[in-house]
Design a protein around this motif. Structure first.
Motif, PDB file in Angstrom:
ATOM      1  N   LEU A 264     -12.088  -3.512  -8.968  1.00 42.84           N
ATOM      2  CA  LEU A 264     -11.354  -2.762  -7.954  1.00 42.84           C
ATOM      3  C   LEU A 264     -11.062  -3.637  -6.742  1.00 42.84           C
ATOM      4  N   GLU A 265     -12.089  -4.333  -6.234  1.00 40.80           N
ATOM      5  CA  GLU A 265     -11.902  -5.198  -5.063  1.00 40.80           C
ATOM      6  C   GLU A 265     -10.877  -6.291  -5.348  1.00 40.80           C
ATOM      7  N   THR A 266     -10.940  -6.875  -6.532  1.00 33.04           N
ATOM      8  CA  THR A 266      -9.983  -7.914  -6.903  1.00 33.04           C
ATOM      9  C   THR A 266      -8.569  -7.348  -6.908  1.00 33.04           C
ATOM     10  N   LEU A 267      -8.388  -6.181  -7.488  1.00 35.54           N
ATOM     11  CA  LEU A 267      -7.067  -5.569  -7.534  1.00 35.54           C
ATOM     12  C   LEU A 267      -6.554  -5.254  -6.129  1.00 35.54           C
ATOM     13  N   LEU A 268      -7.427  -4.773  -5.260  1.00 35.02           N
ATOM     14  CA  LEU A 268      -7.019  -4.483  -3.883  1.00 35.02           C
ATOM     15  C   LEU A 268      -6.527  -5.743  -3.184  1.00 35.02           C
ATOM     16  N   TYR A 269      -7.299  -6.827  -3.319  1.00 37.83           N
ATOM     17  CA  TYR A 269      -6.894  -8.084  -2.682  1.00 37.83           C
ATOM     18  C   TYR A 269      -5.643  -8.674  -3.330  1.00 37.83           C
TER      19      TYR A 269
ATOM     20  N   LEU B  86      -2.536  -9.573  -0.993  1.00 39.02           N
ATOM     21  CA  LEU B  86      -2.048 -10.950  -0.911  1.00 39.02           C
ATOM     22  C   LEU B  86      -0.650 -11.088  -1.507  1.00 39.02           C
ATOM     23  N   ASP B  87      -0.309 -10.287  -2.499  1.00 39.39           N
ATOM     24  CA  ASP B  87       1.044 -10.317  -3.059  1.00 39.39           C
ATOM     25  C   ASP B  87       2.073  -9.839  -2.035  1.00 39.39           C
ATOM     26  N   ASP B  88       1.669  -8.932  -1.161  1.00 37.37           N
ATOM     27  CA  ASP B  88       2.583  -8.381  -0.166  1.00 37.37           C
ATOM     28  C   ASP B  88       2.629  -9.184   1.133  1.00 37.37           C
TER      29      ASP B  88
END
Length: 168
Positions: free
Chosen positions: A102-107, A111-113
Motif C-alpha cells: 500500500l505504501e509503495t503504491l501511494l508513493y 511521485l508519478d504526479d
C-alpha cells in the motif's frame, strides 16, 4: 583573531529531497479476510458474501486499506473485487497486498504526479532518515525519476552524503 566559521553545507546549491514531506496522512488498515473463510482456508461463496453484507464498511472512511489473506488460502480474484466494491465509497485508496505494498503504491502515485523540473541539472540529495514509514521502494522510484534529469544524486545528509550518480 578568530577565523569566521563558514557553513559550506548551507551555502551549497544542493537540493534535499525528503520523501517524508510527501507522506500521505491518514489511517492505514490491513483487512485480513482469513476469518471470512471456512477454517481460514476455503472460500465458500454464500458464506463469504454473507460476511461482506454484514460487515460495517463505514469504519474504513478516509482510510488507506490493504486487503490480504494471512493464510495460504487460494482466494479467487472476484473476492477482492467484491470487497473493493464495498470499500470504494469509504476508503481513500485500496490495494490487494500488504501495508508495505500500500505504501509503495501511494508513493508511486505521488511521485508519478510530481513535476521534477526543479531538479533539472541540479545536485540532489535523497534524505535517508525519516520519522514516518517511507517504504524502501519509494527511494528506488525516486532515484529512477531523478537519474535522467539531475546532475548528481546522493543519499543521506549534506554533511555525509553517499554519491549514487554523477552525469558525465
Amino acid at each position: 583573531m578568530q577565523e569566521e566559521i563558514i557553513n559550506r553545507v548551507a551555502q551549497s546549491k544542493l537540493i534535499t529531497f525528503n520523501l517524508e514531506d510527501y507522506y500521505p496522512e491518514g489511517n492505514r488498515v490491513a483487512l485480513d479476510i482469513k476469518d471470512w473463510l471456512y477454517e481460514g482456508f476455503i472460500l465458500k461463496e454464500k458464506e463469504f458474501r454473507a460476511y461482506v453484507q454484514e460487515h460495517d464498511w463505514s469504519q474504513y472512511k478516509n482510510a488507506y486499506v490493504a486487503m490480504h489473506c494471512s493464510t495460504d488460502a487460494i482466494v479467487p480474484g472476484w473476492a477482492y473485487l467484491l470487497l473493493t466494491m464495498q470499500l470504494s465509497p469509504f476508503a481513500k485508496k485500496i490495494v490487494q497486498g500488504s501495508l508495505a505494498d500500500l505504501e509503495t503504491l501511494l508513493y508511486q502515485s505521488i511521485l508519478d504526479d510530481l513535476d521534477f523540473a526543479e531538479f533539472q541539472d541540479k545536485s540532489v540529495i535523497i534524505k535517508g532518515c525519516t520519522k514516518k514509514p517511507v517504504p524502501a521502494n519509494a527511494y528506488i522510484i525516486l532515484a529512477d525519476k531523478l537519474r535522467p534529469i539531475a546532475k548528481s544524486v546522493m543519499y543521506g545528509e549534506a554533511c555525509s552524503a553517499v554519491p549514487l550518480y554523477k552525469r558525465k
